[in-house]
Scaffold this motif. Structure first.
Motif, PDB file in Angstrom:
ATOM      1  N   LEU A  24     -56.548  31.404  -2.317  1.00  0.00           N
ATOM      2  CA  LEU A  24     -55.628  30.366  -1.755  1.00  0.00           C
ATOM      3  C   LEU A  24     -54.599  30.623  -1.153  1.00  0.00           C
ATOM      4  CD1 LEU A  24     -57.131  27.282  -3.863  1.00  0.00           C
ATOM      5  CD2 LEU A  24     -57.676  27.737  -1.507  1.00  0.00           C
ATOM      6  N   ALA A  25     -53.600  31.521  -2.165  1.00  0.00           N
ATOM      7  CA  ALA A  25     -52.469  31.930  -1.856  1.00  0.00           C
ATOM      8  C   ALA A  25     -52.505  32.692  -0.507  1.00  0.00           C
ATOM      9  CB  ALA A  25     -51.555  32.800  -2.854  1.00  0.00           C
ATOM     10  N   LEU A  26     -53.467  33.704  -0.344  1.00  0.00           N
ATOM     11  CA  LEU A  26     -53.829  34.489   0.821  1.00  0.00           C
ATOM     12  C   LEU A  26     -53.924  33.708   1.984  1.00  0.00           C
ATOM     13  CD1 LEU A  26     -55.863  37.392  -0.701  1.00  0.00           C
ATOM     14  CD2 LEU A  26     -53.588  37.600   0.150  1.00  0.00           C
ATOM     15  N   GLY A  27     -54.919  32.653   1.857  1.00  0.00           N
ATOM     16  CA  GLY A  27     -55.288  31.805   2.890  1.00  0.00           C
ATOM     17  C   GLY A  27     -53.890  31.030   3.474  1.00  0.00           C
ATOM     18  N   LEU A  28     -53.109  30.767   2.624  1.00  0.00           N
ATOM     19  CA  LEU A  28     -51.738  29.868   2.985  1.00  0.00           C
ATOM     20  C   LEU A  28     -50.995  31.171   3.477  1.00  0.00           C
ATOM     21  CD1 LEU A  28     -51.603  27.625   0.275  1.00  0.00           C
ATOM     22  CD2 LEU A  28     -51.867  27.059   2.522  1.00  0.00           C
ATOM     23  N   GLU A  29     -50.946  32.478   3.259  1.00  0.00           N
ATOM     24  CA  GLU A  29     -50.051  33.465   3.752  1.00  0.00           C
ATOM     25  C   GLU A  29     -48.832  33.344   3.001  1.00  0.00           C
ATOM     26  OE1 GLU A  29     -49.802  33.238   7.972  1.00  0.00           O
ATOM     27  OE2 GLU A  29     -52.206  33.753   8.411  1.00  0.00           O
ATOM     28  N   ILE A  30     -48.715  33.015   1.720  1.00  0.00           N
ATOM     29  CA  ILE A  30     -47.805  33.301   0.733  1.00  0.00           C
ATOM     30  C   ILE A  30     -47.757  34.453  -0.305  1.00  0.00           C
ATOM     31  CG2 ILE A  30     -47.212  30.922   0.993  1.00  0.00           C
ATOM     32  CD1 ILE A  30     -48.537  30.331  -1.530  1.00  0.00           C
ATOM     33  N   GLN A  31     -46.842  34.510  -1.021  1.00  0.00           N
ATOM     34  CA  GLN A  31     -47.034  35.628  -2.008  1.00  0.00           C
ATOM     35  C   GLN A  31     -48.431  35.503  -3.169  1.00  0.00           C
ATOM     36  OE1 GLN A  31     -43.354  36.732  -4.049  1.00  0.00           O
ATOM     37  NE2 GLN A  31     -44.311  37.542  -5.504  1.00  0.00           N
ATOM     38  N   GLU A  32     -49.100  36.400  -2.829  1.00  0.00           N
ATOM     39  CA  GLU A  32     -50.400  36.510  -3.891  1.00  0.00           C
ATOM     40  C   GLU A  32     -50.299  35.648  -5.023  1.00  0.00           C
ATOM     41  OE1 GLU A  32     -53.120  39.675  -4.735  1.00  0.00           O
ATOM     42  OE2 GLU A  32     -53.099  40.386  -2.503  1.00  0.00           O
ATOM     43  N   ASP A  33     -49.407  35.846  -5.927  1.00  0.00           N
ATOM     44  CA  ASP A  33     -49.143  35.180  -7.311  1.00  0.00           C
ATOM     45  C   ASP A  33     -48.362  34.038  -7.404  1.00  0.00           C
ATOM     46  OD1 ASP A  33     -46.405  36.447  -6.772  1.00  0.00           O
ATOM     47  OD2 ASP A  33     -46.399  37.681  -8.456  1.00  0.00           O
ATOM     48  N   PHE A  34     -48.136  33.395  -6.264  1.00  0.00           N
ATOM     49  CA  PHE A  34     -47.533  32.225  -6.127  1.00  0.00           C
ATOM     50  C   PHE A  34     -48.133  31.352  -7.053  1.00  0.00           C
ATOM     51  CE2 PHE A  34     -46.346  27.928  -5.016  1.00  0.00           C
ATOM     52  CZ  PHE A  34     -44.884  27.828  -4.799  1.00  0.00           C
ATOM     53  N   PHE A  35     -49.311  31.030  -6.899  1.00  0.00           N
ATOM     54  CA  PHE A  35     -49.847  30.124  -7.925  1.00  0.00           C
ATOM     55  C   PHE A  35     -50.297  30.506  -9.246  1.00  0.00           C
ATOM     56  CE2 PHE A  35     -51.349  28.180  -3.968  1.00  0.00           C
ATOM     57  CZ  PHE A  35     -50.747  27.188  -3.717  1.00  0.00           C
ATOM     58  N   THR A  36     -50.409  31.855  -9.265  1.00  0.00           N
ATOM     59  CA  THR A  36     -51.149  32.472 -10.546  1.00  0.00           C
ATOM     60  C   THR A  36     -50.016  32.580 -11.568  1.00  0.00           C
ATOM     61  OG1 THR A  36     -51.008  34.846  -9.877  1.00  0.00           O
ATOM     62  CG2 THR A  36     -53.066  33.598  -9.564  1.00  0.00           C
ATOM     63  N   THR A  37     -48.785  33.130 -11.050  1.00  0.00           N
ATOM     64  CA  THR A  37     -47.690  32.847 -12.117  1.00  0.00           C
ATOM     65  C   THR A  37     -47.561  31.753 -12.718  1.00  0.00           C
ATOM     66  OG1 THR A  37     -45.949  32.665 -10.432  1.00  0.00           O
ATOM     67  CG2 THR A  37     -46.716  35.048 -11.025  1.00  0.00           C
ATOM     68  N   ARG A  38     -47.575  30.565 -12.148  1.00  0.00           N
ATOM     69  CA  ARG A  38     -47.451  29.347 -12.481  1.00  0.00           C
ATOM     70  C   ARG A  38     -48.572  28.787 -13.448  1.00  0.00           C
ATOM     71  NH1 ARG A  38     -44.357  30.555  -8.116  1.00  0.00           N
ATOM     72  NH2 ARG A  38     -42.607  29.082  -7.737  1.00  0.00           N
ATOM     73  N   HIS A  39     -49.498  29.521 -13.368  1.00  0.00           N
ATOM     74  CA  HIS A  39     -50.619  29.066 -14.181  1.00  0.00           C
ATOM     75  C   HIS A  39     -50.917  30.009 -15.481  1.00  0.00           C
ATOM     76  CE1 HIS A  39     -51.559  26.830 -10.719  1.00  0.00           C
ATOM     77  NE2 HIS A  39     -52.258  25.881 -11.271  1.00  0.00           N
ATOM     78  N   ASP A  40     -50.087  31.044 -15.634  1.00  0.00           N
ATOM     79  CA  ASP A  40     -50.403  31.988 -16.759  1.00  0.00           C
ATOM     80  C   ASP A  40     -50.013  31.389 -18.001  1.00  0.00           C
ATOM     81  OD1 ASP A  40     -50.265  33.988 -18.173  1.00  0.00           O
ATOM     82  OD2 ASP A  40     -48.676  35.219 -17.025  1.00  0.00           O
ATOM     83  N   PRO A  41     -51.025  31.301 -18.889  1.00  0.00           N
ATOM     84  CA  PRO A  41     -50.888  30.620 -20.339  1.00  0.00           C
ATOM     85  C   PRO A  41     -49.958  31.500 -21.211  1.00  0.00           C
ATOM     86  CG  PRO A  41     -53.092  31.443 -19.819  1.00  0.00           C
ATOM     87  CD  PRO A  41     -52.532  31.263 -18.684  1.00  0.00           C
ATOM     88  N   SER A  42     -49.904  32.851 -20.864  1.00  0.00           N
ATOM     89  CA  SER A  42     -49.088  33.601 -21.701  1.00  0.00           C
ATOM     90  C   SER A  42     -47.562  33.300 -21.601  1.00  0.00           C
ATOM     91  CB  SER A  42     -49.214  35.115 -21.615  1.00  0.00           C
ATOM     92  OG  SER A  42     -48.698  35.289 -20.197  1.00  0.00           O
ATOM     93  N   THR A  43     -47.103  32.393 -20.517  1.00  0.00           N
ATOM     94  CA  THR A  43     -45.794  32.008 -20.356  1.00  0.00           C
ATOM     95  C   THR A  43     -45.429  30.760 -20.954  1.00  0.00           C
ATOM     96  OG1 THR A  43     -46.132  31.155 -18.280  1.00  0.00           O
ATOM     97  CG2 THR A  43     -45.912  33.518 -18.612  1.00  0.00           C
ATOM     98  N   GLY A  44     -46.560  29.966 -21.421  1.00  0.00           N
ATOM     99  CA  GLY A  44     -46.323  28.344 -21.989  1.00  0.00           C
ATOM    100  C   GLY A  44     -47.502  27.801 -21.943  1.00  0.00           C
ATOM    101  N   SER A  45     -47.403  26.678 -22.657  1.00  0.00           N
ATOM    102  CA  SER A  45     -48.748  25.769 -22.774  1.00  0.00           C
ATOM    103  C   SER A  45     -48.886  25.125 -21.279  1.00  0.00           C
ATOM    104  CB  SER A  45     -48.505  24.698 -23.694  1.00  0.00           C
ATOM    105  OG  SER A  45     -47.317  24.015 -23.424  1.00  0.00           O
TER     106      SER A  45
END
Length: 360
Positions: free
Chosen positions: A146-167
């Motif tokens: 979806l990030a690729l489709g929106l032409e933004i940084q690939e990890d824009f969403f995934t870094t915000r959903h990474d459970p290793s960084t918080g609950s």
């Protein structure tokens, strides 16, 4: 609202290569048009055994005694068991709470559940965690595309959903909908009562695993009619050798909010289908659902996408669903007011669904 018996036709997307911009564009187009799409199960890391075993654990739990389920009744953190009619997803229009039971599992930490487990599931903690991890991995692929489709940084969403960084608010959910002739449902009028009331999902994306012969899901079309969603998308799909029915994916409120309504958080419900009502041997419906949510403290700021900006300019900013309480998309943030967090959004939706108070 009108009803229809014509099934909706949704695209089937292969996510085996999560770095293909063409696949990202196809996913964006589907998410913007329908809010729902299928993911080819052959393009994921799930095996037939993984899915069958998870459904087996679900059925084992729902067949367990009520007193065992009561030991893990749902709490304000959205984890645990909710019994028949506990949830009311469409309180404005439902006369009765949803005809379903559910068991929610939140984040695991170091392979351990951070909530009480019933005795029927305690020996299977590792398998439940493993299935949730596969779900999260699949969501990572979808969010990357979806990030690729929106032409933004690939990890824009995934870094915000990474459970290793918080609950996170992510939930693996077992669901059980009794058949129309079950003692718990037989006394009701099924032309009006529904198994799960009309709603949009609270998070970013949702994965839905279904079993053949157990229909019931409908989505609200742009024309205002209810359209059934096939478990397997069309007769040709059955010949493609899916190891299990394709995973149904839908966009949740947060991705719609993040993109000012470009991605559709489509309203949907679960009903007692006419075919089931006429069948002499209707089946119970079991599903597995994974609700993917960002890390709790994620601020819901505008997505830095030219595609979203162009949509915002064309539409003037499409407000999110009024029930969510956003008052507009992320691009319409009030100057000087801090952005809403993912956790604040989730709590506002749970308060409406379960009747929890803010103090609780």
């Amino acid at each position: 609202m009108a009803d229809t018996t014509v099934p909706i036709e949704l695209p089937v997307i292969d996510i085996s290569n999560p770095h293909d911009p063409a696949v990202g564009k196809a996913m964006l187009d589907a998410a913007a048009k329908y809010g729902f799409l299928y993911v080819n199960s052959k393009g994921t890391d799930f095996t037939t055994e993984d899915v069958d075993h998870a459904f087996g654990l679900s059925k084992k739990f729902f067949l367990s005694p009520a007193q065992e389920k009561e030991t893990c009744r749902i709490q304000q953190n959205n984890r645990g068991w909710s019994g028949m009619h506990t949830e009311t997803l469409d309180p404005e229009n439902q006369r009765t709470g949803d005809f379903k039971e559910a068991m929610n599992f939140g984040d695991f930490k170091d392979g351990k559940a951070q909530q009480p487990l019933p005795s029927s599931l305690t020996p299977h903690e590792a398998e439940i965690n493993g299935f949730a991890e596969l779900c999260n991995k699949t969501c990572t692929r979808i969010l990357t595309l979806l990030a690729l489709g929106l032409e933004i940084q690939e990890d824009f969403f995934t870094t915000r959903h990474d459970p290793s960084t918080g609950s996170t608010g992510s939930i693996l959910r077992y669901l059980y909908y009794p058949s129309i002739f079950s003692p718990s449902t037989a006394a009701y009028k099924h032309d009006k009562d529904v198994r799960a009331g009309a709603h949009s999902d609270y998070g970013s994306i949702t994965l839905l695993f279904q079993r053949p012969g157990q229909p019931g899901l409908e989505i609200l079309t742009p024309e205002g009619s209810w359209a059934p969603v096939p478990i397997v998308p069309g007769p040709a799909a059955a010949a493609e050798g899916y190891p299990f029915p394709p995973i149904l994916v839908n966009i949740g409120d947060l991705l719609s909010y993040w993109t000012d309504g470009l991605l559709k958080s489509t309203v949907h419900r679960v009903v007692f289908p006419l075919a089931e009502q006429r069948s002499p041997n209707p089946q119970d419906r079991y599903t597995l659902v994974y609700f993917c949510h960002p890390v709790d403290q994620t601020e819901l700021v505008p997505v830095p996408s030219g595609i979203v900006a162009a949509h915002r300019e064309r539409s003037g900013g499409v407000p999110a669903d009024g029930k969510v309480g956003f008052g507009g998309g992320a691009g319409n943030l009030v100057p000087g007011k801090r952005p809403l967090t993912a956790h604040e959004h989730l709590m506002s939706r749970l308060e409406a669904t379960y009747g929890f108070t803010k103090d609780e």
